[in-house]
Design a protein around this motif. Structure first.
Motif, PDB file in Angstrom:
ATOM      1  N   GLY A  42       0.848  -1.180   0.000  1.00  0.00           N
ATOM      2  CA  GLY A  42       0.000   0.000   0.000  1.00  0.00           C
ATOM      3  C   GLY A  42       0.882   1.226   0.000  1.00  0.00           C
ATOM      4  O   GLY A  42       2.075   1.147  -0.250  1.00  0.00           O
TER       5      GLY A  42
ATOM      6  N   SER B 119       1.747   5.471  -0.908  1.00  0.00           N
ATOM      7  CA  SER B 119       1.698   6.390  -2.046  1.00  0.00           C
ATOM      8  C   SER B 119       2.688   6.033  -3.149  1.00  0.00           C
ATOM      9  O   SER B 119       2.408   6.230  -4.331  1.00  0.00           O
ATOM     10  CB  SER B 119       1.975   7.809  -1.556  1.00  0.00           C
ATOM     11  OG  SER B 119       3.176   7.800  -0.802  1.00  0.00           O
TER      12      SER B 119
ATOM     13  N   PRO C 275       3.894   3.097  -4.412  1.00  0.00           N
ATOM     14  CA  PRO C 275       3.468   2.140  -5.440  1.00  0.00           C
ATOM     15  C   PRO C 275       2.370   2.690  -6.349  1.00  0.00           C
ATOM     16  O   PRO C 275       2.236   2.251  -7.482  1.00  0.00           O
ATOM     17  CB  PRO C 275       2.932   0.951  -4.639  1.00  0.00           C
ATOM     18  CG  PRO C 275       3.320   1.164  -3.250  1.00  0.00           C
ATOM     19  CD  PRO C 275       3.692   2.596  -3.058  1.00  0.00           C
TER      20      PRO C 275
ATOM     21  N   ASN D 286      -5.921  -0.933  -0.133  1.00  0.00           N
ATOM     22  CA  ASN D 286      -4.711  -0.981  -0.965  1.00  0.00           C
ATOM     23  C   ASN D 286      -5.005  -1.598  -2.326  1.00  0.00           C
ATOM     24  O   ASN D 286      -4.594  -1.088  -3.368  1.00  0.00           O
ATOM     25  CB  ASN D 286      -3.612  -1.786  -0.255  1.00  0.00           C
ATOM     26  CG  ASN D 286      -3.035  -1.031   0.934  1.00  0.00           C
ATOM     27  OD1 ASN D 286      -3.119   0.194   1.002  1.00  0.00           O
ATOM     28  ND2 ASN D 286      -2.458  -1.762   1.880  1.00  0.00           N
TER      29      ASN D 286
ATOM     30  N   GLY E 276       6.782  -0.958   1.810  1.00  0.00           N
ATOM     31  CA  GLY E 276       7.051   0.443   2.094  1.00  0.00           C
ATOM     32  C   GLY E 276       7.550   0.529   3.524  1.00  0.00           C
ATOM     33  O   GLY E 276       7.615  -0.479   4.233  1.00  0.00           O
TER      34      GLY E 276
END
Ligand code: 6PG
Length: 260
Positions: free
Chosen positions: A51, A53, A55, A94, A153
């Motif tokens: 999840g 920003s 990607p 996501n 992330g």
């Protein structure tokens, strides 16, 4: 120009690119390269998106025709390394966001897109179902399934996937996916566990922006404290681990880097 360096034993390598755009581009290029090689070698590519920003920006690039044509979508199985317990239609989902941002814009067969089933009775049920789905698709039953590319992330608090500081999922050593109560967010999530992450052929941790700089330095250079900084516990057994970061995120690092 990208710079790269090896981190201390077992911590993988660090690849530094100029800014957020270069980060998304480098991730998209890795996505193309890994899926192409996996399909050539084994007939299928198993990927897990994260999840966050970063990607999403990668996804926007992958949705462009020139990129979309380079990914073997018909043989690429798409999963998520963590999910919030919300319906797919939520902007917090996501998988839902990835579908809206790019997966519906590329020729990916719907049956190869595998969101967590958040319409089941509970996150625990969702986690069990997700583990079975990963096993079914990968064809691996007893052992730990191997993702060709696993994206992660790092949150400002040092979490990765939905492995949050001081939560129960950090202790999981058997299951590949678990539900995780996250008291600090007042919520429950479904997340890949460390063993599933460690089994991957390639793990790519995407970290961008100045707000991540202090945490990244503590994760990569600070004293070991994975209960407080779960990202410190990202390891791979046989595969490769790359921290793909932009320059702003490296501001607090003292590491010496080499140009390449
Ligand atoms: C989630 C994510 C999470 C994310 C990090 C980094 O669902 O919250 O999977 O682990 O990857 O928080 O997010 P950014 O890329 O937005 O910084």
């Amino acid at each position: 120009m990208a710079e790269s360096m090896k981190l201390p034993e077992g911590r993988g390598s660090l690849l530094i690119v100029e800014d957020g755009e270069a980060l998304a581009l480098a991730a998209a290029e890795r996505f193309v390269a890994v899926t192409t090689a996996a399909v050539a070698a084994r007939g299928t590519a198993l990927v897990a998106l994260s999840g966050g920003s970063t990607p999403k920006r990668m996804g926007s690039l992958l949705a462009q025709p020139a990129f979309a044509a380079r990914v073997p979508w018909s043989a690429t199985e798409v999963f998520w390394s963590d999910e919030r317990w919300v319906p797919l239609a939520s902007s917090e989902s996501n998988a839902g966001e990835a579908m809206r941002v790019f997966l519906t814009a590329v020729p990916a067969p719907p049956e190869r897109i595998h969101p967590v089933a958040t319409d089941l009775a509970s996150p625990a049920a969702g986690a069990v179902a997700y583990a079975s789905e990963i096993r079914r698709v990968s064809g691996v039953n007893g052992a730990t399934p191997v993702f060709d590319l696993l994206l992660l992330g790092m949150g400002d608090d040092g979490h990765t996937a939905s492995l949050f500081p001081h939560t129960a999922a950090l202790q999981e050593r058997e299951k590949i996916v678990v539900a995780n109560v996250v008291p600090q967010l007042g919520t429950e999530r479904v997340t890949f566990t460390y063993p599933l992450i460690a089994a991957a052929r390639e793990v790519l941790v995407l970290v961008g922006g100045a707000a991540k700089a202090d945490t990244l330095a503590r994760v990569l250079e600070g004293p070991p404290d994975p209960e407080t900084l779960p990202s410190q516990q990202i390891r791979v057994d046989q595969g490769s681990l790359t921290w793909l970061v932009d320059r702003a995120a490296t501001a607090a690092l003292s590491l010496q880097t080499g140009q390449r």
